[in-house]
Write a protein that holds these residues in place. Sequence first.
Motif, short mmCIF file in Angstrom:
data_model
loop_
_atom_site.label_atom_id
_atom_site.label_comp_id
_atom_site.label_asym_id
_atom_site.label_seq_id
_atom_site.Cartn_x
_atom_site.Cartn_y
_atom_site.Cartn_z
N CYS A 11 0.85 -1.19 0.00
CA CYS A 11 0.00 0.00 0.00
C CYS A 11 0.88 1.24 0.00
CB CYS A 11 -0.91 0.04 1.23
SG CYS A 11 -2.30 -1.09 1.17
N LYS A 12 0.33 2.32 -0.53
CA LYS A 12 1.05 3.59 -0.55
C LYS A 12 1.28 4.11 0.87
CE LYS A 12 -0.10 6.46 -3.79
NZ LYS A 12 -0.82 7.48 -4.58
N GLN A 13 0.25 3.97 1.72
CA GLN A 13 0.35 4.37 3.12
C GLN A 13 -0.64 3.55 3.93
OE1 GLN A 13 -0.49 8.47 2.05
NE2 GLN A 13 -2.34 8.46 3.31
N CYS A 15 -3.70 2.95 6.29
CA CYS A 15 -4.94 3.53 6.80
C CYS A 15 -5.02 3.25 8.30
CB CYS A 15 -6.14 2.92 6.08
SG CYS A 15 -6.14 3.23 4.30
N THR A 24 4.17 -0.85 3.40
CA THR A 24 4.33 0.37 2.62
C THR A 24 5.70 0.41 1.95
OG1 THR A 24 5.06 1.55 4.61
CG2 THR A 24 2.72 1.69 4.05
N ASN A 130 -6.57 8.49 7.18
CA ASN A 130 -5.25 8.49 6.53
C ASN A 130 -5.31 7.81 5.15
OD1 ASN A 130 -2.50 9.33 6.62
ND2 ASN A 130 -1.85 7.22 6.98
N SER A 132 -5.21 7.77 1.06
CA SER A 132 -4.23 8.38 0.15
C SER A 132 -4.89 9.20 -0.96
CB SER A 132 -3.34 7.30 -0.48
OG SER A 132 -4.13 6.32 -1.13
#
Length: 374
Positions: A11-13, A15, A24, A130, A132
């Motif tokens: 994942c990009k960031q 949650c 990440t 949170n 993205s």
Amino acid sequence: MAGIYIHIPFCKQACHYCDFHFSTQTDLKSKMVEMICKELVLQKDYLGKDCRIKTIYFGGGTPSLLNKEEISAILQTISLHYNLDLEELTIEANPDNLSPAKLQELKSLQFDRLSIGIQSFHDEVLQFYNRSHDAKESLKVIENARKAGFEKLSIDLMYGFPQANHELWKKDLQTAITLDPGHISSYCLTIEPGTALGNWTQKGKFLPASEDFSADQFEIMQAYLERAGYIQYEISNFGKAHAFAVHNTNYWKGIPYLGIGPSAHSFDGKNRQHNIANNAQYIKSLENGSINFEKDLLSREDLINEYILTSLRTIWGTDLQKLENQFDVSLLDLQKSAIHDFQEDGLITLKDQYLVLTKEGKLLADYIAGKLFL
């Protein structure tokens, strides 16, 4: 008939609510794809040599973070080693990585269904979670997907965000109805240990919504989506007629599936198994020619209870004749008192040998199923 699930653990960031397995750090992405392909080859006979694969589902994580070559390598491996009779090819994605170019790329790879993790159309909520992407991207993604030629679309929404009233949730629902993706999956915000929200809650920095508040939002969702022509064919899933998710529906009907990738689960119709939820160890074991997994041997009672739990969540309900034919079990005799009480309370109905939850019963699905277990 069976399905294949591919877990892409990146994942990009992170949650703040998520407890799925992901990282990440994407430096192992190419190696992960190589090992997923290797696992697919090693597991080619798991579902039986003559099994026809009806659905493929890329989940995660955020599988749309893979580039075209990486996704293509996985699909080509499946095509070479499995008997395909595809009805549905799905990929999960977030609005921020579904640019027009990415959508065309996915379309060229023959994906015919997108499951888009929107969660909310409000920036304040997205920022708190949170996520993205922002609200503007949430609003635009359906239009862009349709322009790219996608007809089968699903969006995720999350309810239970603590507020003084339900206005924000009602606006989310109305926006979703206006966009009309055809399929909506909606889940309650759940506080899981080890997540940011779990830690904040434990320290008294976050106060979750009450069960009554979330239950009210569930019922508001039922009313709004029913008026808009959406059918609640599973507790958390609403679809227009002929827009139900084939892959997930097969899970609830107990149809076997193969899970590939770290933390992925598989079911062969008799037993379950799950891969290790650790990227480095998953890769290492496959480099050595083996799969690091644990197997759950299911008893006859386990299989019966699992069928009751999953089937009761659906619009089709629990097939009592199937239980008699497959397991020699008469649920009407064994749980006569509980079924009678649930019928009296308006929580369950008996329709042509099928036990089906009422609209009110759907709010208590797990409780009711538990009372019917052997």
